[in-house]
Design an enzyme around this catalytic site. Structure first.
Site, PDB file in Angstrom:
ATOM      1  CG  HIS A  59     -73.048 -74.369 -22.168  1.00  0.00           C
ATOM      2  ND1 HIS A  59     -73.529 -74.702 -20.927  1.00  0.00           N
ATOM      3  CD2 HIS A  59     -74.049 -74.627 -23.033  1.00  0.00           C
ATOM      4  CE1 HIS A  59     -74.776 -75.160 -21.039  1.00  0.00           C
ATOM      5  NE2 HIS A  59     -75.124 -75.121 -22.308  1.00  0.00           N
ATOM      6  CG  HIS A  67     -77.963 -71.518 -15.983  1.00  0.00           C
ATOM      7  ND1 HIS A  67     -79.275 -71.358 -15.609  1.00  0.00           N
ATOM      8  CD2 HIS A  67     -77.988 -72.234 -17.127  1.00  0.00           C
ATOM      9  CE1 HIS A  67     -80.046 -71.961 -16.497  1.00  0.00           C
ATOM     10  NE2 HIS A  67     -79.313 -72.494 -17.425  1.00  0.00           N
ATOM     11  CB  THR A  76     -75.300 -80.009 -20.438  1.00  0.00           C
ATOM     12  OG1 THR A  76     -75.700 -78.676 -20.801  1.00  0.00           O
ATOM     13  CG2 THR A  76     -74.956 -80.802 -21.678  1.00  0.00           C
ATOM     14  CB  THR A  77     -78.906 -77.340 -17.255  1.00  0.00           C
ATOM     15  OG1 THR A  77     -79.910 -77.375 -18.270  1.00  0.00           O
ATOM     16  CG2 THR A  77     -77.769 -76.450 -17.710  1.00  0.00           C
ATOM     17  CG  HIS A 117     -78.246 -72.318 -24.190  1.00  0.00           C
ATOM     18  ND1 HIS A 117     -79.271 -73.138 -24.605  1.00  0.00           N
ATOM     19  CD2 HIS A 117     -77.308 -73.143 -23.668  1.00  0.00           C
ATOM     20  CE1 HIS A 117     -78.966 -74.397 -24.345  1.00  0.00           C
ATOM     21  NE2 HIS A 117     -77.769 -74.430 -23.777  1.00  0.00           N
ATOM     22  CG  HIS A 134     -75.626 -76.373 -26.161  1.00  0.00           C
ATOM     23  ND1 HIS A 134     -75.619 -76.644 -24.816  1.00  0.00           N
ATOM     24  CD2 HIS A 134     -74.571 -77.024 -26.706  1.00  0.00           C
ATOM     25  CE1 HIS A 134     -74.591 -77.430 -24.552  1.00  0.00           C
ATOM     26  NE2 HIS A 134     -73.934 -77.666 -25.665  1.00  0.00           N
TER      27      HIS A 134
HETATM   28  C1  MLT Z   1     -78.546 -77.952 -22.680  1.00  0.00           C
HETATM   29  O1  MLT Z   1     -77.975 -77.570 -23.676  1.00  0.00           O
HETATM   30  O2  MLT Z   1     -78.669 -79.160 -22.389  1.00  0.00           O
HETATM   31  C2  MLT Z   1     -79.110 -76.890 -21.865  1.00  0.00           C
HETATM   32  O3  MLT Z   1     -78.189 -76.186 -21.186  1.00  0.00           O
HETATM   33  C3  MLT Z   1     -80.449 -77.123 -21.365  1.00  0.00           C
HETATM   34  C4  MLT Z   1     -81.290 -75.898 -21.542  1.00  0.00           C
HETATM   35  O4  MLT Z   1     -81.289 -75.247 -22.569  1.00  0.00           O
HETATM   36  O5  MLT Z   1     -81.996 -75.557 -20.599  1.00  0.00           O
HETATM   37 ZN    ZN Z   2     -76.716 -75.993 -23.217  1.00  0.00          ZN
END
Ligand code: MLT
Ligand code: ZN
EC number: 4.2.1.1
Length: 244
Positions: A103, A75, A189-190, A101, A120
């Site tokens: 988005h 994802h 957010t996941t 990561h 993030h």
């Molecule tokens: C978030 O930024 O809340 C994420 O997508 C959670 C994660 O890094 O698994």
């Molecule tokens: Zn994230």
């Protein structure tokens, strides 16, 4: 049933899908907060409701280069720091930088406006406390940090679960370009959408090229072409903005 491959992914970003964002909270008991939590992320940062002041203080970052691994999580694409990449300090608490990561499009919006990309930087403190530092990007000039990873990204973007050591990465090379930031308390957010995450969203919107966004988006397995969770209700929360 009709010979199609069953979707093995635990959740996705498709609207009105049985594994889509509106349903995450019903998919597993331990994901309940995704549906019932009152402090969920992302949110719309509405300027007229933001409390502006200098009391939060400057974002206190103390990063250092660390060996890192690039991973396609299906994802998203994550860069995981394997040694210590340093930390940030918020309200006297120290949080170690674990991973970053992307988005796309952005998860947070500002006055309803969505951006092309959101970074993030995920930090963890004592007792599992979490803090995420976020940078928003619109289309424009290339981002130099992403550019430094482009060759490696090309090798991994289409290979789900692929993992690759990319050597030493320096998180101080991630440009922020502004001291102003939004601060509020939210969630991952996941799934499992864990709450009490301290969010810092840098006010300055930076730029990225379409090609760079595309490179990062290839990792998203579903055909929604997005890995952005819809914005969540603010409820009783307050958003602050630090302005020196
Ligand atoms: C978030 O930024 O809340 C994420 O997508 C959670 C994660 O890094 O698994
Ligand atoms: Zn994230």
């Amino acid at each position: 049933s009709h010979g199609e491959v069953e979707d093995e992914h635990e959740f996705n970003y498709k609207k009105n899908d049985e594994k889509g964002p509106e349903r995450w909270g019903e998919l597993k008991p331990e994901w309940e907060l995704c549906g019932k939590g009152e402090m969920q992320s992302p949110i719309d940062l509405m300027n007229e409701r933001v409390i502006i002041g200098s009391h939060l203080g400057r974002l206190n970052r103390d990063y250092q280069p660390s060996n890192a691994t690039l991973k396609n999580r299906g994802h998203d694409i994550m860069l995981k720091f394997e040694d210590g990449a340093g930390s940030i300090k918020i309200n006297g608490f120290q949080y170690e930088l674990q991973q970053l990561h992307w988005h796309s499009p952005s998860e947070h919006t500002v006055n309803g406006r969505r951006f092309a990309l959101e970074l993030h930087m995920v930090h963890e403190g004592k007792k599992g406390r979490m803090a995420v530092v976020t940078v928003l990007y619109k289309i424009g000039r290339a981002d130099t940090f992403i550019r430094s990873l482009e060759n490696e990204l090309e090798g991994i973007a289409e290979m789900e679960d692929a993992e690759k050591n990319v050597g030493v990465i320096d998180p101080t090379k991630i440009k922020i370009g502004s001291r102003k930031y939004y601060r509020y308390t939210g969630s991952l957010t996941t799934p499992p959408c864990t709450q009490n995450v301290t969010w810092t969203v840098v006010k300055k919107v930076r730029t990225v090229t379409r090609k760079q966004v595309k490179l990062l988006r290839v990792a998203v397995h579903d055909d929604s072409n997005s890995n952005a969770r819809p914005v969540q209700p603010i409820n009783k929360r307050t958003v602050h903005m630090y302005r020196p």
